[in-house]
Design an enzyme around this catalytic site. Structure first.
Site, PDB file in Angstrom:
ATOM      1  N   HIS A  12      18.290  60.671 -45.455  1.00 15.96           N
ATOM      2  CA  HIS A  12      19.100  60.782 -46.573  1.00 15.96           C
ATOM      3  C   HIS A  12      20.190  61.915 -46.443  1.00 15.96           C
ATOM      4  O   HIS A  12      19.673  63.209 -45.950  1.00 15.96           O
ATOM      5  CB  HIS A  12      18.302  61.353 -47.816  1.00 15.96           C
ATOM      6  N   ASP A  26      17.411  59.682 -54.489  1.00 13.03           N
ATOM      7  CA  ASP A  26      17.554  61.111 -54.852  1.00 13.03           C
ATOM      8  C   ASP A  26      17.947  61.378 -56.191  1.00 13.03           C
ATOM      9  O   ASP A  26      17.705  62.690 -56.618  1.00 13.03           O
ATOM     10  CB  ASP A  26      18.218  61.706 -53.697  1.00 13.03           C
TER      11      ASP A  26
END
Length: 1002
Positions: free
Chosen positions: A55, A179
C-alpha cells in the site's frame, strides 16, 4: 516527453476506434489474464488466497516525490521505486507467484524510468495475470472529502494510462479501497459504472464489523443508487485484518515477526509452531465468512522493498501447508489476487445480503470516530475545489480551441496528475504532515501556472474575429487567486482592465462579480458596449487583515455578469477621474433593542435581523410561512487527556457540548439596490458578512475564522450553528460526494444496534456540497450549501451545525505523529475564509434550487483579468460573448466532462443531476439529448458510447452479477446495453452518467 507520448498514444487509439469502428486495443484475444486463469480451487477444502500487495500512499508522512525516491528515511523507510525493482524479478523467477499494484501515480513514474527490456518483461507478467493492477486510479481516493467529478477524472486517468500501456489485461476488475476512513454510497455507484466486478475495503465501524462477523455478512452486494437500481449494484467485501498480514506472519524486513525456519537440524526450527498458528488464523477467519474461500492480505504500507524476504517466507509457508494437506488437512493455500478471490465467491453461487446505506461515520474504538478529517486543513480543501474548477475550464477551452501541439496536451496531462494526487486519502482529507500539505499546495499551484499559456492561447484564438491576425498585442490574461482575500494586483495597478469570465457550466446564469477596488469612481461596460450598474461596498476591516494580503483595496466593486452556457463574456472595468462617487449605498448603524427588526428582501423571501446584534432572526416566505432562523458560531474543546484518544487530524472527539462566544457581536449594515450586507464581528477570530441579493433565493454567509487562539492550551474546533423551528424528528440529510442525498438519523445505524458513547462525534457525517433538514408536515426544507468539504450534524431537532476550522494541540496517535496545528503564513495560526449558502423554501422548490445552485457553485466561472487600453478597439477585433453550444442543454443535464483527445475527437460525459424523487413531474424525468448541431463551429460525425472510464465500449462491457434476495437469477456476465445511441440521440435517466467519444469536423 514520454508523458505526452503516452497521453497522445491513448488519444490516438480512441480516435482510431471512431474512424475505423474496429475492435479497440484493449480487446487483444491472446492475453491470458482473465478469471479462467485463476488458481485451482478445492471444493471440499478451505481455499486460502494469499494476496501479496503493497500500500503506497501518494503523500502522507513524506511527499509524493520523497516516497517515490525513498528520501527522508528517518521519517519513514519507504521508497516506491525499490518495491517495483524488487518485486518484478521475483515474479519472473516463479510462474506461481502473483502480486498486485494499485496506485497508478507511482507506477507511471516508475514505468517512465524503465528500459525497453524491463517494460517488455512487465507486459509479459501483466498479460499472464501475475502482476495485476487493482483499483488503478491515479491514487486511492478518499470517499468522505472528495467530490464525484475529480473522482471520475482521477480513476479514468489511471485506467486510461493502464489500458493504453497494457491493453485489456491492464484494466482493473476489482476496486481496492483498503485505507480510506469510511466509504460512501456514491463511490459504490461510480465503481459499478466503471464496470468493476467488486470492491474490497479494510475499514468499517467496529460494531458493524462485529455484527457482520457474527452473521457471516462480511461480504455483501451494495446498492449504490436507488435511481440506477441493479446497474449500481457492486459486490463488496470487508477484509478481515484491515489490509495487514495476520499477527505473526509479517515477513517484510520492516516487520518484527520471526521468519519461518524450515531446517529441522536448526535449533530455531519453527515450522510446526508456525503451521499451527497459521491454521488457527485460517479457522478463526473462516468462521466469520460465508464460503470456503478466505483472503489473507500479505503486505502493508510500503512493503516489498526487499521482496525476496516476503516471497521466501511465503514459499516456505505454502510448502509446509501443502505437506499438511497431503496428511489430510482440508486447507488449500496458494498465491492469488483479489480478482481471483472475487471469482471464487462468484462461483459459490450464493444469495447475498443487500446494503443500501453507507459506511459513515467510521468508529475504530468506542471513543475514536474518524470525523475530524471531514474538516481538517480547510484551506487545502478549498484550494483543491478551486483547482478542479480551473481544470474543468482548461479542458473545455483546450477542446473548443482545437489546439493540438504537445505543450497544450502536457499542460492538461500535468493538471490531471495534480488533481489525481489531491484525491488521495491523505491529501484532500488533511491527514498529512504539514510539510506534505505545503507540497500539495505547490502541486496545485504548479498545475495552474503551467495551464495559463493554454488558457491564454485558447481564449485568444476563440475570441479573435480574424484567426490570421493574432499577435502579441492580444491580451495576456492572469487569474487572481487572491480574490478570496479581496486581492488582485492586475486590477489594483491598472486603470483599465478587461475582465473575461469563462463559464464551464453548460447553462446560462447570472454571476455576481466582486473585485477589489479603491474608493474611486468607476465605469463598467458590458460585452455589447452597454454601461452597467455597479456598486462599491466597503470591505470589512476584519476581511482586510489577512497576514498574506498585499492589497490596499478598501472596497469591492460589485456588478452582475450574464454568462452564456459553456462560454465566456468579457467586461471592461475602468477607473474614472472625477469626484468621489456617491453610490446608492445606505449605511445602517447598530440600533437599540427597542427598534423594529431590520429586513432585507431576497428572491421569494425576506429575512429579518436582530437590531441589537445584527444576527438573523427569521425568514418569511412568499407563501406567508415564517420560519425562525438563528445562526451563531460556537466552539468545541478538543479532548486532550493523554490516556484517551484526543481530537486530531483524523478524529473528532470534543470534551463536551459546544461553547458560545461571550461578547455581543458588533455589526454594520450596508444596503444598495444590488445587495444587502451585514458585517458582523463575533470575536477576535470569528467574523462574517451576511449577504442577500434581491434576485437570489439564498442567504450568503461569508465567514472568516482564525487564527484560533491556543494560548490557554486548549485545542478548538469552530462550528456554524443554524437553529430553526422545523420539526425534523432526528432526521437530516447529507450529500454523498456531491450527488445523491443520504438520509441520516441521530443516534441510529441501519445495519446494527447503535450504542451512544460519543453523542456528538458519533453523529457527524461528511458534507461535500450540502446538508439539509425537512419538515414534511409543513412542507419546508432548509438547505446549507458549502464551498468545500466539511463535517456536520443535526444534534437537536431543527438544528444543523457545520464544522469550519480546527486547531488542535495533540496528535491522535493514528500515524501522522503531528498535531493539527497549522501555522499560517505568519506562524500565529491559519486563517480561513469560506461561504455557506442558506435556502429555506417548500421542499419541491428547494430540491430544484439547491441542485441548480450546487452546480453553479461547483462549476463557478473562471475570472481572468488583462490590462488593455481601449475596450472599443478590443471589441472591434474580438468576440466579447460566445458560447460553445448552439442550443441549450435541458436544465436537468450537466456536461460533466469535455476533453480534447486528438485532432477532432472529444471525450464527453453527460449526467442527469436530479434524483427521481426530487421533482417527479418535471426535472426528475428522463431526458433526450441530440448531439447533432449541439456545438458551435463543430459538427458531430460519430458517437460511440463507452463506460465511464472510457476504456471499454459500453455495448461490449461485461461484469459479474450477483444474486440477492431481490434479484431474479445469476447470469454469468451482464451486458448493460439498454441505452444505446440512436441517430446521435441519447437518453439520460435520473442520476445517470453516460460517456461518449465524439468525432467532429470543423
Amino acid at each position: 516527453m514520454l508523458t505526452v507520448a503516452i497521453y497522445l498514444k491513448f488519444a490516438f487509439f480512441l480516435s482510431l476506434i471512431l474512424l475505423t469502428q474496429s475492435r479497440p486495443p484493449w480487446s487483444k484475444l491472446n492475453q491470458k489474464c482473465g478469471y479462467e486463469f485463476c488458481p485451482h480451487l478445492e471444493p471440499d477444502m478451505i481455499n486460502v488466497h494469499l494476496v501479496s500487495h503493497t500500500h503506497n500512499d501518494v503523500g502522507w508522512l513524506k511527499t509524493y516525490e520523497q516516497y517515490y525516491w525513498g528520501m527522508k528515511t528517518d521519517t519513514q523507510r519507504a521508497g516506491v521505486q525499490y518495491i517495483l525493482n524488487s518485486v518484478i524479478p521475483e515474479l519472473a523467477k516463479d510462474p506461481k507467484k502473483r502480486f498486485i499494484y494499485v496506485e497508478s501515480a507511482f507506477f507511471w513514474r516508475w514505468w517512465t524510468h524503465q528500459d525497453e527490456e524491463m517494460q517488455n518483461l512487465v507486459k509479459q507478467l501483466v498479460n499472464q495475470g501475475r502482476l495485476e493492477f487493482i483499483g488503478g486510479g491515479w491514487s486511492m481516493n478518499d470517499e468522505a472529502a472528495t467530490h464525484y467529478s475529480p473522482i471520475v477524472d482521477q480513476m479514468s486517468y489511471g485506467h486510461r494510462f493502464l489500458a493504453s500501456t497494457f491493453g485489456k489485461c491492464g484494466i482493473p476488475r476489482v476496486a481496492w479501497q483498503i485505507d480510506p476512513f469510511g466509504h460512501s454510497r456514491e463511490q459504490a455507484s461510480l465503481f459499478a459504472q466503471m464496470y468493476f466486478d467488486g470492491l474490497f475495503f479494510g475499514r468499517l465501524d467496529m460494531y458493524d464489523k462485529k455484527q457482520r462477523e457474527s452473521d457471516k455478512t462480511m461480504e455483501m452486494v451494495w446498492s449504490g443508487s436507488d435511481d440506477l437500481g441493479e446497474k449500481s449494484h457492486l459486490f463488496t467485501g470487508v477484509l478481515p485484518n484491515g489490509y495487514n498480514p495476520p499477527d505473526g506472519f509479517c515477513f517484510d524486513d520492516t516487520c518484527s515477526d520471526e521468519p519461518i525456519v524450515d531446517d529441522p537440524a536448526s535449533r530455531e526450527y519453527n515450522v510446526p509452531r508456525k503451521v499451527a498458528d497459521f491454521i488457527e488464523v485460517i479457522r478463526n477467519q473462516a468462521a466469520h465468512y460465508a464460503t470456503n474461500n478466505i483472503i489473507l492480505t500479505m503486505g502493508s504500507d510500503f512493503q516489498y522493498q526487499n521482496a525476496p524476504i516476503w516471497f521466501n517466507n511465503l514459499d516456505k509457508l505454502i510448502a509446509a501447508m501443502e505437506a499438511e494437506k497431503k496428511n489430510g488437512l482440508k486447507i488449500n493455500v496458494f498465491y492469488s489476487t483479489p480478482s481471483c478471490y472475487l471469482y471464487s465467491l462468484y462461483q459459490a453461487n450464493r444469495t447475498w445480503t443487500l446494503k443500501t446505506d453507507d459506511f459513515f461515520p467510521y468508529g475504530s474504538t468506542d471513543h475514536s470516530f474518524w470525523g475530524g478529517f471531514y474538516t481538517s486543513r480547510p484551506a487545502i480543501k478549498r484550494y483543491e475545489r478551486v483547482s478542479n474548477n480551473v481544470f474543468q475550464a482548461i479542458k473545455q477551452l483546450h477542446a473548443a480551441s482545437n489546439l493540438t501541439d504537445e505543450k497544450t496536451f502536457d499542460a492538461v496531462d500535468n493538471f490531471h496528475r495534480a488533481m489525481g494526487i489531491l484525491q488521495h486519502h491523505d491529501a484532500v482529507t488533511g491527514t498529512e504532515k504539514q510539510l506534505v500539505a505545503f507540497d500539495y499546495a505547490y502541486i496545485l499551484n504548479d498545475a495552474i501556472e503551467k495551464s495559463m499559456d493554454l488558457m491564454n492561447r485558447a481564449l485568444q484564438f476563440i475570441s479573435s474575429k480574424d484567426k490570421s491576425s493574432q499577435s502579441n498585442s492580444d491580451p495576456q490574461y492572469t487569474l487572481c487567486l487572491g480574490l478570496n482575500i479581496s486581492q488582485c494586483e492586475v486590477v489594483e495597478s491598472n486603470d483599465k482592465v478587461l475582465v473575461t469570465l469563462y463559464n464551464p457550466y453548460a447553462h446560462e446564469y447570472d454571476f455576481k462579480v466582486r473585485i477589489p477596488w479603491q474608493e474611486s469612481n468607476y465605469k463598467v461596460t458590458g460585452p455589447n458596449g452597454e454601461s452597467l450598474n455597479a456598486t462599491i461596498i466597503p470591505i470589512p476591516g476584519f476581511m482586510q487583515d489577512f497576514p498574506e494580503r498585499k492589497s490596499s483595496a478598501t472596497h469591492e466593486l460589485l456588478f452582475k455578469a450574464t454568462l452564456p452556457a459553456l462560454g465566456f463574456a468579457s467586461y471592461f472595468v475602468e477607473k474614472v477621474s472625477s469626484n468621489k462617487p456617491t453610490p446608492k449605498l445606505e449605511t445602517i448603524l447598530p440600533l437599540t433593542t427597542s427598534e423594529a427588526p431590520i429586513t432585507a428582501q431576497g428572491k421569494g423571501f425576506s429575512a429579518s435581523f436582530d437590531p441589537s446584534t445584527g444576527s438573523i432572526q427569521s425568514v418569511s416566505l412568499a407563501n406567508g410561512k415564517v420560519v425562525k432562523l438563528r445562526q451563531k458560531y460556537q466552539w468545541y474543546a478538543g479532548y486532550d487527556t493523554p490516556k484517551e484518544p484526543p481530537s486530531g487530524a483524523y478524529l473528532f472527539r470534543p470534551k463536551g457540548p459546544a461553547s458560545g462566544f461571550p461578547d455581543q457581536p458588533t455589526y454594520q449594515i450596508f444596503n444598495s439596490p444590488d445587495c444587502f450586507e451585514v458585517h458582523q464581528n463575533i470575536s477576535d477570530y470569528v467574523s462574517q458578512t451576511m449577504r442577500i441579493y434581491p434576485d437570489d433565493p439564498f442567504i450568503e454567509f461569508d465567514f472568516k475564522v482564525g487564527p484560533i487562539p491556543v494560548a490557554d492550551k486548549v485545542g478548538k474546533e469552530i462550528i456554524s450553528l443554524f437553529q430553526t423551528d422545523l420539526k425534523t424528528n432526528k432526521v437530516f440529510y447529507t450529500d454523498s460526494n456531491g450527488r445523491q442525498m443520504m438520509k441520516r438519523v441521530k443516534d441510529f445505524r441501519p445495519t446494527w444496534k447503535y450504542k451512544v458513547i460519543e453523542p456528538i462525534a458519533g453523529n457527524y457525517y461528511p458534507i461535500n456540497s450540502r446538508i439539509s433538514l425537512k419538515d414534511e408536515d409543513e412542507d419546508l426544507q432548509l438547505v446549507v450549501l458549502t464551498d468545500r468539504s466539511q463535517g456536520g450534524a443535526s444534534l437537536n431537532d431543527g438544528e444543523l451545525e457545520i464544522m469550519l476550522h480546527r486547531r488542535l494541540l495533540h496528535d491522535d496517535s493514528l500515524g501522522v505523529d503531528e498535531a493539527l496545528n497549522e501555522p499560517g503564513v505568519d506562524g500565529r495560526g491559519l486563517i480561513i475564509r469560506g461561504k455557506h449558502y442558506v435556502l429555506i423554501s417548500d421542499i419541491k422548490s428547494s430540491n430544484i434550487l439547491h441542485r441548480e445552485k450546487g452546480m453553479q457553485l461547483y462549476m463557478a466561472p473562471v475570472v481572468a483579468f488583462a490590462p488593455i487600453s481601449s475596450f472599443d478597439d478590443y471589441r472591434a477585433n474580438h468576440k466579447t460573448i460566445y458560447s460553445f453550444l448552439q442550443r441549450a442543454l435541458p436544465p436537468n443535464v450537466h456536461l460533466l466532462t469535455l476533453e480534447h483527445l486528438n485532432l477532432n475527437n472529444w471525450l464527453v460525459r453527460l449526467e442527469h443531476f436530479y434524483q427521481s424523487n426530487e421533482d417527479p413531474d418535471g426535472l426528475s424525468k428522463s431526458v433526450r439529448i441530440d448531439f447533432r448541431g449541439l456545438f458551435n463551429t463543430k459538427s458531430v460525425h460519430g458517437v460511440k458510447e463507452t463506460i465511464i472510464t472510457a476504456t471499454q465500449y459500453h455495448s461490449e462491457a461485461r461484469r459479474l452479477t450477483w444474486k440477492t434476495k431481490d434479484s431474479q437469477s445469476t447470469r454469468e456476465i451482464e451486458t448493460e446495453i439498454g441505452n444505446e445511441v440512436h441517430d446521435f440521440v441519447v437518453t439520460l435517466k435520473p442520476m445517470q452518467i453516460r460517456t461518449f467519444l465524439l468525432r467532429l469536423d470543423d
